[in-house]
Design a protein around this motif. Sequence first.
Motif, short mmCIF file in Angstrom:
data_model
loop_
_atom_site.label_atom_id
_atom_site.label_comp_id
_atom_site.label_asym_id
_atom_site.label_seq_id
_atom_site.Cartn_x
_atom_site.Cartn_y
_atom_site.Cartn_z
N LEU A 191 0.83 -1.20 0.00
CA LEU A 191 0.00 0.00 0.00
C LEU A 191 0.87 1.25 0.00
CD1 LEU A 191 -3.28 0.65 1.80
CD2 LEU A 191 -1.43 2.26 2.20
N ALA A 192 1.91 1.24 0.83
CA ALA A 192 2.80 2.40 0.88
C ALA A 192 3.47 2.65 -0.47
CB ALA A 192 3.87 2.19 1.96
N ALA A 193 3.69 1.58 -1.24
CA ALA A 193 4.35 1.71 -2.54
C ALA A 193 3.37 1.95 -3.68
CB ALA A 193 5.17 0.46 -2.83
N GLY A 194 2.06 2.03 -3.37
CA GLY A 194 1.08 2.36 -4.40
C GLY A 194 0.51 1.20 -5.16
N HIS A 195 0.80 -0.04 -4.76
CA HIS A 195 0.31 -1.20 -5.48
C HIS A 195 -1.03 -1.70 -4.93
CE1 HIS A 195 4.18 -1.26 -7.37
NE2 HIS A 195 4.79 -1.47 -6.22
N VAL A 196 -1.29 -1.43 -3.67
CA VAL A 196 -2.49 -1.83 -2.97
C VAL A 196 -3.17 -0.57 -2.46
CG1 VAL A 196 -3.36 -3.03 -0.91
CG2 VAL A 196 -1.58 -4.09 -2.32
N ASP A 197 -4.50 -0.56 -2.46
CA ASP A 197 -5.23 0.65 -2.08
C ASP A 197 -5.76 0.64 -0.65
OD1 ASP A 197 -4.99 1.74 -4.76
OD2 ASP A 197 -6.52 0.28 -5.35
N ALA A 198 -6.10 -0.54 -0.13
CA ALA A 198 -6.65 -0.61 1.23
C ALA A 198 -6.33 -1.96 1.83
CB ALA A 198 -8.16 -0.38 1.23
N VAL A 199 -6.12 -1.96 3.14
CA VAL A 199 -5.85 -3.20 3.89
C VAL A 199 -6.67 -3.17 5.17
CG1 VAL A 199 -4.10 -4.69 4.96
CG2 VAL A 199 -3.46 -3.20 3.02
N ILE A 200 -7.36 -4.27 5.45
CA ILE A 200 -8.01 -4.43 6.74
C ILE A 200 -7.28 -5.52 7.49
CG2 ILE A 200 -9.75 -6.04 5.81
CD1 ILE A 200 -11.70 -4.80 7.92
N ASP A 201 -7.01 -5.29 8.77
CA ASP A 201 -6.20 -6.22 9.56
C ASP A 201 -6.83 -6.38 10.93
OD1 ASP A 201 -4.01 -7.90 10.03
OD2 ASP A 201 -2.61 -6.49 9.09
N TYR A 202 -6.44 -7.44 11.64
CA TYR A 202 -7.17 -7.84 12.84
C TYR A 202 -6.25 -8.56 13.80
CZ TYR A 202 -11.10 -9.94 15.49
OH TYR A 202 -11.99 -10.30 16.47
N ASP A 203 -6.52 -8.38 15.09
CA ASP A 203 -5.85 -9.14 16.15
C ASP A 203 -4.34 -8.91 16.16
OD1 ASP A 203 -5.87 -10.83 18.36
OD2 ASP A 203 -5.48 -12.62 17.15
N LEU A 204 -3.94 -7.65 16.08
CA LEU A 204 -2.52 -7.30 16.05
C LEU A 204 -2.05 -6.80 17.42
CD1 LEU A 204 -2.29 -5.37 12.65
CD2 LEU A 204 -2.12 -7.84 13.08
N GLN A 205 -0.74 -6.79 17.57
CA GLN A 205 -0.09 -6.23 18.75
C GLN A 205 0.63 -4.93 18.36
OE1 GLN A 205 -0.44 -7.45 21.83
NE2 GLN A 205 -1.75 -9.10 21.01
N PRO A 206 1.00 -4.09 19.34
CA PRO A 206 1.66 -2.83 19.00
C PRO A 206 2.90 -2.99 18.12
CG PRO A 206 1.00 -2.79 21.28
CD PRO A 206 0.73 -4.19 20.79
N TYR A 207 3.67 -4.05 18.34
CA TYR A 207 4.86 -4.25 17.51
C TYR A 207 4.49 -4.69 16.10
CZ TYR A 207 3.93 -8.66 19.97
OH TYR A 207 3.31 -9.73 20.55
N ASP A 208 3.23 -5.07 15.86
CA ASP A 208 2.77 -5.40 14.51
C ASP A 208 2.37 -4.14 13.74
OD1 ASP A 208 2.88 -8.27 14.77
OD2 ASP A 208 1.03 -8.17 15.95
#
Length: 257
Positions: A191-208
Motif C-alpha cells: 500500500l505504501a508503494a502504491g500497489h495496494v489501495d486498502a488493507v483491513i487487519d485484525y488481532d494485532l499487537q503494537p509491535y505489529d
Amino acid sequence: MQKTLDYTEHAVRVAEIAAEAARGYFRGRLGVEFKEDESPVTQADKGVEAKVRAYLEHHFPDHGIFGEEHGFDGADREDVWIIDPIDGTRSFLSGHPLFGFLLGYLKGGLPQLGVIGMPALGETFLGVRGQGATLNGTPVHVSSQTRLQQSVLFVNEGDKIHRDCPQLFERLMHSGQTRRFAYDCYPHALLAAGHVDAVIDYDLQPYDYLPVLAVVEAAGGVMTDWDGAPLGLDSDGRVISAATPELHADMLALIKG
C-alpha cells in the motif's frame, strides 16, 4: 540528543542485521514452540530479536526497547524502539517468503520512523515522520484511489475476521475491484508503494502495527483503528490502512455496516 533523522541510518543497519540473521534460519531446521495463544515462536524469532536488541542497547543505552519475544524494557522512557523480529512466523516456518521484520522508533508513544523489512525479497521500506517513505532508498507513495469499489483490497487475518465478525467478512467479500487474502505486514508495505489501495487487519499487537503506521503515513496514507481513532500502544489491534482519506472513510463505513 540526536534528531530523528539521525536515527534512520541506524534503522537501516538494524534491518540489514535482522535480514541477514533471518536468512540464516529461513528454510532450515527450526525448533518451534507454541505460545499460550497457540501462535508459533521459532529459534529464528528469538535469535533475530537478540541481535537487534544488542545493537540498540549498544547505540541507544538510554532508550526503552519493546520486542515481541523479550518484552518491554524501559517502558517509562520517552524514547522507545519497538521490534517484531519475524512478522509472520507461520509464513516463515512454512518456507513462505512473505514474512517481514518490523522496527519502529517512538517518542512519547508517537511513531517517528518505521521499517518494514522483507528479508527473503531484499526489500526495505523506511518511513520517517514528515520526511516521506522509501523502498531501498527510492521514494514511494500511496496510490490516488478514492473509491472502494475500484480498489485493490487486501484482507489480512481473514480466517479470524470470518470467525469473529462474519457479517463484516461477508461485506468484504463484495467489496473492492480486486480482493486478496494475506497475513503479515507485506500488504501494508505494498500500500505504501502504491500497489495496494486498502488493507483491513485484525488481532494485532503494537509491535505489529506501530512500525507499519510510520511507513504508511510517511508514504501519504491513512492508518487507524476500526473506529477511525489514532493508533497507539493501547489500541485494540483492529486496524485499517488506506491510500486516501476518501477511501479510508469508505472502509470505516464498510466496517460499521
